[in-house]
Scaffold this motif. Structure first.
Motif, PDB file in Angstrom:
ATOM      1  N   GLN A 131      -9.219  10.214  -1.974  1.00 26.95           N
ATOM      2  CA  GLN A 131      -9.472   8.779  -2.016  1.00 26.95           C
ATOM      3  C   GLN A 131      -8.188   8.011  -2.324  1.00 26.95           C
ATOM      4  O   GLN A 131      -7.984   6.910  -1.814  1.00 26.95           O
ATOM      5  CB  GLN A 131     -10.547   8.454  -3.056  1.00 26.95           C
ATOM      6  N   GLY A 132      -7.314   8.613  -3.128  1.00 24.19           N
ATOM      7  CA  GLY A 132      -6.032   7.971  -3.400  1.00 24.19           C
ATOM      8  C   GLY A 132      -5.213   7.802  -2.137  1.00 24.19           C
ATOM      9  O   GLY A 132      -4.589   6.757  -1.910  1.00 24.19           O
ATOM     10  N   GLY A 133      -5.226   8.833  -1.278  1.00 23.41           N
ATOM     11  CA  GLY A 133      -4.531   8.744  -0.003  1.00 23.41           C
ATOM     12  C   GLY A 133      -5.134   7.670   0.894  1.00 23.41           C
ATOM     13  O   GLY A 133      -4.410   6.911   1.560  1.00 23.41           O
ATOM     14  N   THR A 134      -6.468   7.592   0.893  1.00 23.55           N
ATOM     15  CA  THR A 134      -7.155   6.563   1.685  1.00 23.55           C
ATOM     16  C   THR A 134      -6.772   5.172   1.201  1.00 23.55           C
ATOM     17  O   THR A 134      -6.517   4.264   2.001  1.00 23.55           O
ATOM     18  CB  THR A 134      -8.685   6.735   1.582  1.00 23.55           C
ATOM     19  N   MET A 135      -6.706   4.993  -0.118  1.00 27.74           N
ATOM     20  CA  MET A 135      -6.368   3.682  -0.671  1.00 27.74           C
ATOM     21  C   MET A 135      -4.930   3.284  -0.338  1.00 27.74           C
ATOM     22  O   MET A 135      -4.659   2.129   0.021  1.00 27.74           O
ATOM     23  CB  MET A 135      -6.591   3.687  -2.185  1.00 27.74           C
ATOM     24  N   ASN A 136      -3.997   4.235  -0.446  1.00 25.11           N
ATOM     25  CA  ASN A 136      -2.606   3.918  -0.132  1.00 25.11           C
ATOM     26  C   ASN A 136      -2.452   3.513   1.329  1.00 25.11           C
ATOM     27  O   ASN A 136      -1.736   2.558   1.646  1.00 25.11           O
ATOM     28  CB  ASN A 136      -1.713   5.117  -0.452  1.00 25.11           C
ATOM     29  N   THR A 137      -3.129   4.249   2.217  1.00 28.25           N
ATOM     30  CA  THR A 137      -3.104   3.901   3.635  1.00 28.25           C
ATOM     31  C   THR A 137      -3.728   2.533   3.861  1.00 28.25           C
ATOM     32  O   THR A 137      -3.215   1.711   4.625  1.00 28.25           O
ATOM     33  CB  THR A 137      -3.853   4.956   4.466  1.00 28.25           C
ATOM     34  N   PHE A 138      -4.839   2.290   3.174  1.00 29.27           N
ATOM     35  CA  PHE A 138      -5.560   1.023   3.282  1.00 29.27           C
ATOM     36  C   PHE A 138      -4.664  -0.156   2.890  1.00 29.27           C
ATOM     37  O   PHE A 138      -4.579  -1.158   3.609  1.00 29.27           O
ATOM     38  CB  PHE A 138      -6.797   1.083   2.389  1.00 29.27           C
ATOM     39  N   TYR A 139      -3.981  -0.039   1.748  1.00 30.70           N
ATOM     40  CA  TYR A 139      -3.100  -1.115   1.299  1.00 30.70           C
ATOM     41  C   TYR A 139      -1.958  -1.330   2.295  1.00 30.70           C
ATOM     42  O   TYR A 139      -1.561  -2.469   2.567  1.00 30.70           O
ATOM     43  CB  TYR A 139      -2.517  -0.790  -0.078  1.00 30.70           C
ATOM     44  N   TYR A 140      -1.440  -0.225   2.851  1.00 34.38           N
ATOM     45  CA  TYR A 140      -0.301  -0.322   3.758  1.00 34.38           C
ATOM     46  C   TYR A 140      -0.674  -0.971   5.087  1.00 34.38           C
ATOM     47  O   TYR A 140      -0.002  -1.913   5.529  1.00 34.38           O
ATOM     48  CB  TYR A 140       0.285   1.078   4.007  1.00 34.38           C
ATOM     49  N   VAL A 141      -1.741  -0.484   5.714  1.00 29.39           N
ATOM     50  CA  VAL A 141      -2.084  -0.999   7.047  1.00 29.39           C
ATOM     51  C   VAL A 141      -2.536  -2.460   6.991  1.00 29.39           C
ATOM     52  O   VAL A 141      -2.396  -3.194   7.974  1.00 29.39           O
ATOM     53  CB  VAL A 141      -3.168  -0.135   7.736  1.00 29.39           C
ATOM     54  N   ASN A 142      -3.074  -2.870   5.831  1.00 29.29           N
ATOM     55  CA  ASN A 142      -3.505  -4.267   5.695  1.00 29.29           C
ATOM     56  C   ASN A 142      -2.429  -5.160   5.084  1.00 29.29           C
ATOM     57  O   ASN A 142      -2.673  -6.346   4.865  1.00 29.29           O
ATOM     58  CB  ASN A 142      -4.787  -4.336   4.851  1.00 29.29           C
ATOM     59  N   LYS A 143      -1.255  -4.565   4.808  1.00 32.34           N
ATOM     60  CA  LYS A 143      -0.120  -5.322   4.256  1.00 32.34           C
ATOM     61  C   LYS A 143      -0.569  -6.171   3.057  1.00 32.34           C
ATOM     62  O   LYS A 143      -0.306  -7.381   2.975  1.00 32.34           O
ATOM     63  CB  LYS A 143       0.513  -6.203   5.335  1.00 32.34           C
ATOM     64  N   MET A 144      -1.236  -5.522   2.121  1.00 35.27           N
ATOM     65  CA  MET A 144      -1.855  -6.242   1.020  1.00 35.27           C
ATOM     66  C   MET A 144      -0.900  -6.487  -0.138  1.00 35.27           C
ATOM     67  O   MET A 144      -0.021  -5.669  -0.437  1.00 35.27           O
ATOM     68  CB  MET A 144      -3.099  -5.487   0.540  1.00 35.27           C
ATOM     69  N   SER A 145      -1.101  -7.605  -0.802  1.00 36.68           N
ATOM     70  CA  SER A 145      -0.329  -7.990  -1.980  1.00 36.68           C
ATOM     71  C   SER A 145      -1.295  -8.354  -3.100  1.00 36.68           C
ATOM     72  O   SER A 145      -2.480  -8.627  -2.856  1.00 36.68           O
ATOM     73  CB  SER A 145       0.563  -9.194  -1.672  1.00 36.68           C
ATOM     74  N   ASP A 146      -0.786  -8.373  -4.330  1.00 40.82           N
ATOM     75  CA  ASP A 146      -1.623  -8.772  -5.459  1.00 40.82           C
ATOM     76  C   ASP A 146      -2.256 -10.141  -5.195  1.00 40.82           C
ATOM     77  O   ASP A 146      -1.588 -11.071  -4.736  1.00 40.82           O
ATOM     78  CB  ASP A 146      -0.795  -8.831  -6.741  1.00 40.82           C
ATOM     79  N   GLY A 147      -3.546 -10.230  -5.480  1.00 43.18           N
ATOM     80  CA  GLY A 147      -4.287 -11.462  -5.243  1.00 43.18           C
ATOM     81  C   GLY A 147      -5.136 -11.415  -3.989  1.00 43.18           C
ATOM     82  O   GLY A 147      -6.053 -12.227  -3.832  1.00 43.18           O
TER      83      GLY A 147
END
Length: 207
Positions: free
Chosen positions: A171-187
């Motif tokens: 799940q940690g790998g899924t989350m890291n990929t998720f944050y990366y592909v969506n170019k997410m930032s705090d907020g």
């Protein structure tokens, strides 16, 4: 039996078959007032959890108030693209992480939101607050939190369950990929859903 009687019986059978078909295509809505069996055998008080695409082999579950945000996206699309339209969507695949899915669904039952806000800057403090006094009882396990430590909603009050270490790594790998592909930032906000919900673990991990 007369031809007329046979025709009447045939029409009744067709009507019954049509009714059954319609009923089986209606998404399952969990009752908020009573304990009911959640798919996978879990008995919980999940608040208005809706199982979308009940006829799909890899269905999806989400608290009812968020149904409209993902009802136009298939689970396979969310798993691949990690979004539905413009909304980032984090999939928890119960086929891969059944015990993490159990923790998420139980947290929803306790009122935790499926819509979370990324806040990685608070991850260390949130994790320390959520895990204070908690210990692992089995080998090769990790402590899973929901809401996650990387969100504004995480920290003190998060639901914590011991899960197999391999699930936390996955799940940690899924989350890291998720944050990366969506170019997410705090907020930034995102929605959490459970896919393959029929595979949610029946009970918390027991070693």
């Amino acid at each position: 039996m007369s031809t007329r009687t046979r025709g009447s019986v045939r029409r009744r059978l067709i009507a019954i078959a049509a009714l059954v078909l319609v009923i089986t295509q209606i998404p399952v809505i969990r009752n908020t007032a009573v304990d009911i069996p959640v798919i996978g055998g879990v008995v919980s008080r999940v608040p208005a959890v809706v199982e979308l695409f009940a006829g799909e082999a890899n269905g999806m579950a989400v608290p009812g108030q968020w149904k409209s945000h993902v009802e136009n996206c298939l689970p396979v699309t969310i798993k691949r693209e990690k979004r539905c339209g413009d909304l980032p969507v984090l999939p928890v695949d119960a086929n891969v992480t059944p015990y993490i899915a159990h923790n998420v669904s139980a947290a929803w039952a306790n009122g935790a939101s499926a819509m979370l806000t990324l806040m990685r800057s608070k991850a260390d403090a949130n994790r320390a607050n959520a895990l204070a006094g908690r210990v692992r009882n089995f080998s090769n396990t990790s402590l899973d939190e929901y809401p996650m430590a990387t969100t504004a909603e995480g920290g003190r009050g998060a639901r914590v369950e011991e899960v197999p270490e391999r699930e936390n790594s996955s799940q940690g790998g899924t989350m890291n990929t998720f944050y990366y592909v969506n170019k997410m930032s705090d907020g930034d906000q995102f929605l959490v859903v459970i896919i393959n919900p029929r595979e949610i673990a029946t009970y918390a991990y027991q070693g």
